[in-house]
Design an enzyme around this catalytic site. Structure first.
Site, mmCIF file in Angstrom:
data_model
loop_
_atom_site.group_PDB
_atom_site.id
_atom_site.type_symbol
_atom_site.label_atom_id
_atom_site.label_comp_id
_atom_site.label_asym_id
_atom_site.label_seq_id
_atom_site.Cartn_x
_atom_site.Cartn_y
_atom_site.Cartn_z
ATOM 1 N N ALA A 194 6.716 4.296 2.101
ATOM 2 C CA ALA A 194 6.889 2.925 2.585
ATOM 3 C C ALA A 194 6.205 2.738 3.935
ATOM 4 O O ALA A 194 5.531 1.724 4.174
ATOM 5 C CB ALA A 194 8.369 2.592 2.684
ATOM 6 N N TYR A 195 6.376 3.695 4.805
ATOM 7 C CA TYR A 195 5.734 3.654 6.123
ATOM 8 C C TYR A 195 4.217 3.608 5.978
ATOM 9 O O TYR A 195 3.532 2.775 6.573
ATOM 10 C CB TYR A 195 6.175 4.883 6.915
ATOM 11 C CG TYR A 195 5.578 5.039 8.293
ATOM 12 C CD1 TYR A 195 5.288 3.953 9.106
ATOM 13 C CD2 TYR A 195 5.347 6.319 8.797
ATOM 14 C CE1 TYR A 195 4.769 4.121 10.383
ATOM 15 C CE2 TYR A 195 4.838 6.504 10.072
ATOM 16 C CZ TYR A 195 4.549 5.397 10.853
ATOM 17 O OH TYR A 195 4.028 5.580 12.118
#
Length: 253
Positions: free
Chosen positions: A155-156
């Site tokens: 996600a990052y």
């Protein structure tokens, strides 16, 4: 050092870490600065330090997830300092953890504070930079987006890679206005990185071994001054690139 006298910069997340280091360096080079941060007390401390050093800075409260706050930040630069030449899109909430553990809310917050806020500020800044003959925009990414093992960083990395795409588009679309857009991928002595080291000591030790220069970048000296140099005339043919200020750790090729 590059002379930025007469230039105006807007920096988000300027109350600590990388944003603060860049603010100190740009001010030392002569730029006037709008310091934007979610916590006014923090950015005011940065402004006070700049004032003590003989510089000129204005601190404002700004939540980068708010379109109104972003517009206010740009308006402050134009109305109070006369224009806008340098934009540093530093502030961001990042969604960390394995995919099954990252909530929708955290992922959305990452995009709102990262790619969406960066794009909004790029669009707000463009006409003012164009009116002054050009400018420089700095967006921030991370080598987490190109890890060979993305476990815990999906996600990052997705958020940060989206920012790199915006940089490439901005460089292509804003180039005719003499506005350069660059992505910076730093490793620096920020509170966030220090917190990661403390929470992941074994991974941090392995990480250190992959940095050829053997150290983490200093906020003002290594990251801030590099931004100053990138604002100068000697590098005004450089745009659209991802520049890793990380001691040689990442390979963005």
């Amino acid at each position: 050092m590059t002379d930025l006298s007469g230039k105006v910069a807007l920096i988000t997340g300027a109350g600590q870490g990388v944003g603060q280091g860049i603010a100190f360096a740009l001010s030392a080079a002569g730029a006037s600065i709008v310091l934007a941060g979610r916590t006014l007390e923090k950015v005011q401390k940065t402004a006070d330090e700049i004032s003590q050093r003989g510089g000129n800075a204005i601190a404002i409260a700004c939540n980068v997830k708010s379109a109104d706050d972003l517009a206010k930040a740009v308006d402050t630069a134009v109305k109070e300092l006369g224009g806008l030449d340098i934009l540093v899109n530093n502030a961001q909430e990042v969604p960390l953890g394995k995919l099954d553990d990252v909530t929708d809310e955290a992922f959305i917050a990452g995009f709102e504070s990262g790619p969406l806020a960066s794009m909004r500020l790029m669009k707000l800044a463009r006409p003012h930079m164009k009116a002054r003959g050009g400018g420089a925009i700095f967006n921030f990414a991370s080598s987490a987006g190109i890890r060979w093992d993305m476990t815990g960083y999906g996600a990052y990395g997705a958020v940060k890679q989206a920012i790199r795409c915006l940089t490439r588009a901005g460089a292509a679309e804003y180039g005719p206005d003499n506005i350069r857009v660059l992505t910076i991928a730093p490793h620096a002595e920020s509170p966030g990185l220090k917190g990661w080291f403390e929470a992941n000591p074994e991974e941090a030790a392995a990480f250190f071994r992959t940095i050829p220069l053997g150290r983490i970048g200093r906020l003002e000296e290594d990251i801030g001054r590099a931004i100053v140099a990138l604002c100068g005339a000697d590098l005004d043919y450089l745009t659209g690139a991802t520049i890793p200020l990380d001691g040689g750790q990442a390979n963005f090729d």
